[in-house]
Design a protein around this motif. Structure first.
Motif, PDB file in Angstrom:
ATOM      1  N   GLY A 176     -44.489 -53.493  23.198  1.00 18.43           N
ATOM      2  CA  GLY A 176     -45.797 -54.079  22.876  1.00 18.43           C
ATOM      3  C   GLY A 176     -46.699 -53.005  22.306  1.00 18.43           C
ATOM      4  N   ASN A 177     -47.884 -53.356  21.891  1.00 18.40           N
ATOM      5  CA  ASN A 177     -48.844 -52.398  21.314  1.00 18.40           C
ATOM      6  C   ASN A 177     -48.208 -51.522  20.251  1.00 18.40           C
ATOM      7  OD1 ASN A 177     -51.433 -52.521  23.123  1.00 18.40           O
ATOM      8  ND2 ASN A 177     -49.681 -52.636  24.508  1.00 18.40           N
ATOM      9  N   ILE A 178     -47.464 -52.162  19.348  1.00 16.06           N
ATOM     10  CA  ILE A 178     -46.644 -51.333  18.456  1.00 16.06           C
ATOM     11  C   ILE A 178     -47.457 -50.552  17.421  1.00 16.06           C
ATOM     12  CG2 ILE A 178     -44.450 -52.544  18.800  1.00 16.06           C
ATOM     13  CD1 ILE A 178     -44.964 -54.126  16.336  1.00 16.06           C
ATOM     14  N   GLU A 179     -48.711 -50.937  17.198  1.00 19.69           N
ATOM     15  CA  GLU A 179     -49.538 -50.146  16.279  1.00 19.69           C
ATOM     16  C   GLU A 179     -49.689 -48.701  16.772  1.00 19.69           C
ATOM     17  OE1 GLU A 179     -50.597 -50.537  13.221  1.00 19.69           O
ATOM     18  OE2 GLU A 179     -49.389 -52.371  13.345  1.00 19.69           O
ATOM     19  N   ILE A 181     -47.535 -46.879  18.249  1.00 20.21           N
ATOM     20  CA  ILE A 181     -46.338 -46.031  18.158  1.00 20.21           C
ATOM     21  C   ILE A 181     -45.760 -45.927  16.749  1.00 20.21           C
ATOM     22  CG2 ILE A 181     -45.665 -46.324  20.580  1.00 20.21           C
ATOM     23  CD1 ILE A 181     -43.701 -48.505  19.684  1.00 20.21           C
ATOM     24  N   LYS A 182     -46.347 -46.645  15.804  1.00 18.65           N
ATOM     25  CA  LYS A 182     -45.877 -46.607  14.397  1.00 18.65           C
ATOM     26  C   LYS A 182     -45.781 -45.176  13.887  1.00 18.65           C
ATOM     27  CE  LYS A 182     -45.182 -50.503  12.062  1.00 18.65           C
ATOM     28  NZ  LYS A 182     -45.397 -51.564  12.999  1.00 18.65           N
ATOM     29  N   ASN A 183     -44.594 -44.829  13.350  1.00 12.93           N
ATOM     30  CA  ASN A 183     -44.368 -43.514  12.748  1.00 12.93           C
ATOM     31  C   ASN A 183     -44.515 -42.329  13.706  1.00 12.93           C
ATOM     32  OD1 ASN A 183     -43.625 -44.126  10.107  1.00 12.93           O
ATOM     33  ND2 ASN A 183     -45.745 -44.682   9.645  1.00 12.93           N
ATOM     34  N   LYS A 184     -44.484 -42.591  14.990  1.00 10.87           N
ATOM     35  CA  LYS A 184     -44.625 -41.499  15.961  1.00 10.87           C
ATOM     36  C   LYS A 184     -43.244 -40.984  16.403  1.00 10.87           C
ATOM     37  CE  LYS A 184     -49.186 -41.471  16.822  1.00 10.87           C
ATOM     38  NZ  LYS A 184     -49.785 -41.984  15.585  1.00 10.87           N
ATOM     39  N   SER A 185     -43.220 -39.701  16.774  1.00  8.79           N
ATOM     40  CA  SER A 185     -42.001 -39.120  17.351  1.00  8.79           C
ATOM     41  C   SER A 185     -42.087 -39.269  18.858  1.00  8.79           C
ATOM     42  CB  SER A 185     -41.900 -37.641  16.986  1.00  8.79           C
ATOM     43  OG  SER A 185     -41.960 -37.510  15.594  1.00  8.79           O
TER      44      SER A 185
END
Ligand code: ZN
Length: 223
Positions: A176-179, A181-185
């Motif tokens: 959830g809350n995928i905004e 984690i977008k493009n994160k390591s």
């Protein structure tokens, strides 16, 4: 007995009787949140396993093999209510962060492998969150426990082959809350790795949600 009185008597007993190491049950310990020096020494000097690779998580670092005092320690951590025992692993975690090439890669966010909420409620805590909290402080990266959810209860993985474990876990995690984690390591954290099925399943959920990369960290690895 009245609970308050019982608690007071236990506290008195703690003061009067020397505390015994929860792992070996023989040696005295300096304070209730510690192990005896023999058991702690065995954990500090334990064997370090090689990195594990799964389809979605190319590098998983495990600090120790799941054997001897390490195995007893992790069980004690999980099934007793002594969460602060996690501090026994502080030194080891900091050692890896300072010395190991694994930590030369950038880590934006730390995500602990979740428990299903009924299991979490029953146990009162999630051991992976305890480990993630140490890493979060040491790496100065946030640990987010609300990203991955265990959406379905699954049967115990004990004794199952890797294929059966993957089947058992299929569809049981969601992000959830995928905004956020977008493009994160991401550093994905669990207490013990056996076949890698759990970390691999969580890793693929995170990759599908749009993270840049996922690497894994566990306290111990089953030999
Ligand atoms: Zn001991």
């Amino acid at each position: 007995m009245i609970p308050f009185l019982q608690k007071t008597l236990y506290s008195l007993a703690d003061l009067l009787l020397p505390a015994i190491c929860p792992l070996c049950g023989k040696n005295n310990i300096p304070h209730p949140e510690s192990l005896c020096s023999t058991c702690e020494g065995e954990i500090l000097l334990g064997r370090v396993p090689p990195l594990t690779r799964t389809d979605s998580v190319p590098e998983i670092l495990s600090c120790r093999f799941y054997e001897g005092a390490v195995r007893k320690y992790i069980k004690e951590l999980k099934y007793s209510e002594r969460h602060t025992l996690i501090n026994v692993f502080n030194k080891i975690i900091y050692y890896f962060i300072e010395k190991d090439e694994f930590f030369s890669h950038k880590i934006d966010l730390i995500i602990p492998v979740p428990l299903h909420r009924t299991k979490h409620k029953k146990r009162g805590f999630n051991q992976s969150e305890l480990i993630a909290a140490i890493l979060s402080q040491a790496l100065n990266a946030p640990s987010l426990s609300y990203i991955l959810l265990k959406t379905r209860r699954t049967h115990s993985q004990a004794g199952l082959s890797r294929e059966k474990r993957i089947k058992n876990l299929a569809g049981s995690f969601a992000a959830g809350n995928i905004e956020t984690i977008k493009n994160k390591s991401i550093l994905l954290v669990d207490d013990v790795i056996t076949t890698g099925a759990t970390l691999d399943t969580c890793g693929s959920v995170l990759l599908r949600a749009g993270v840049r990369s996922v690497r894994g960290f566990t306290l111990a690895k089953v030999a």
